[in-house]
Design an enzyme around this catalytic site. Sequence first.
Site, PDB file in Angstrom:
ATOM      1  CD  GLU A 182      -4.689  -3.492  10.071  1.00  0.00           C
ATOM      2  OE1 GLU A 182      -4.142  -4.290  11.067  1.00  0.00           O
ATOM      3  OE2 GLU A 182      -5.568  -2.533  10.448  1.00  0.00           O
TER       4      GLU A 182
HETATM    5  C1  ACM Z   1      -2.115   0.118  10.536  1.00  0.00           C
HETATM    6  O1  ACM Z   1      -1.562   0.211  11.660  1.00  0.00           O
HETATM    7  N1  ACM Z   1      -3.211  -0.425  10.211  1.00  0.00           N
HETATM    8  C2  ACM Z   1      -1.629   1.108   9.572  1.00  0.00           C
END
Ligand code: ACM
Length: 494
Positions: A306
């Site tokens: 992310e």
């Molecule tokens: C995640 O759930 N950000 C790996």
Amino acid sequence: MPAWAIVPAPVSVEAAEGTWFTLGRSTRILTPPGSAEAAAAGELLAGVLRRSTGLPLPVSAATAAAPGDAISLELTGDGRLGDEGYELAVTGETATLRASRPAGLSMGAQTLRQLLPPAVEATTLRPGPWRLPGGRVADRPRFAWRGAMLDVARHFFTVAEVKRFIDLLALYKLNVLHLHLTDDQGWRIAIHSRPRLATHGGSTQVGGGPGGHYTQRQYAEIVAYARDRYVTVVPEVDVPGHTNAALASYAELNCDGRARRRYTGTKVGFSSLCVEEQVTYRFLDEVLGELAALTPGPYLHVGGDEVQTLSDEQYAAFVERVQRIVRAHGKRAIGWQEITKAKLLPDTVAQYWDHRIGGDVVRATRQGTRLVLSPAERAYLDMKYDERTTLGLEWAGHVEVRDAYEWDPSTLLDGVGDDRVLGVESQLWSETLERIEDVEYMTFPRLPGIAEVGWSPAAGRRWDDYRRRLAAHGPRWSAMAVHYYRSPQVPWPD
Ligand code: ACM
């Protein structure tokens, strides 16, 4: 209740109807002479059984005489049963647990526990009788990596709470505890070369509570406790994103040289280390070096998920550099699936989690990368069970017990077969989970399903059989005072 309600399902079970071995005051636990590890596995088993049965169950090295009235642990002396496989034979006089390695004895001991009445898991004296059903079990795991991740960053959990979580993993033959040690909201492991990470970065959590961190001594205690139960701890330091706690602790890690304020919200994607600066790599070398020294297992998890503030080129260059730092400290890197955008070292592992990102994962497996599978709509135990669940999130939908159970690693991703899959892992993100009771409620009854996906042969797995076996575990969790969700999909006994 079925006498053979073993979860995860063994490779084979043959019941000897009408035969029972009853544990009594003269029952002994025998272990192979000369193996301290086997003796320790015998002691751990005795420790669990003594609390509720009140039986002495002395543990001693076996002699040549035939072992009547005993639980006998034996090592085969060859590799026939694999690292974690075992055979268990129960007759009217004795239970014999045989394995090629001590880890197999530990796995078999979990099966033996599950064959005794649920009250055996109580921590206070119960009446018995303590009978094991006669028969034979032959068993070994399908996948080498059967894990559970606990997010101690969004909310902090104590050493005692993590140990209890480890006990519950071990009971279902899970062998990896992935600790998500750092995130925007908290840094949870003391790093001696960078003390402010823990003292400042660790001093809050989601919602603004006091947070906390593990000293290196406490962390080593968790690792040793897990190791005694054949659970490998995989520590995660999530970089370059999810790093606000670090950016708040050391100004130099920010591209503008200004320390960030601590963060107690739940947004993701806003933070990043300054990937163009040398100080960042010196920082990572120090942090990962200390973490490697605390880690007997082969893997360090470097996150990588992310990241929204870097270009693809910056991101890939960063990942390529970090995995080399991990290697320089004698470990192998694992990261979330986004790392497949980079050129990975042959032994770097990627952890699949979100089908919306897809793409590069399958390509990476063609070039040799192996995967740990954590598909969010199956294995994210922070998702709500249904619309009535008050805890948890919903971005990947609702995950009921059947969803967590009814999938297969070899058909999850087109073009990725068993040989590219290292194993499976459940995730427990703790944005909404403040107490360990909340963690347990989201974990049970879904985690045993993930354990069975990772351990049991695909051919024998059927939901209708599984839900009946799982139901028999409700009283076990009650005996252990585990908070669990009484899913309407499971025919719980009352
Ligand atoms: C995640 O759930 N950000 C790996």
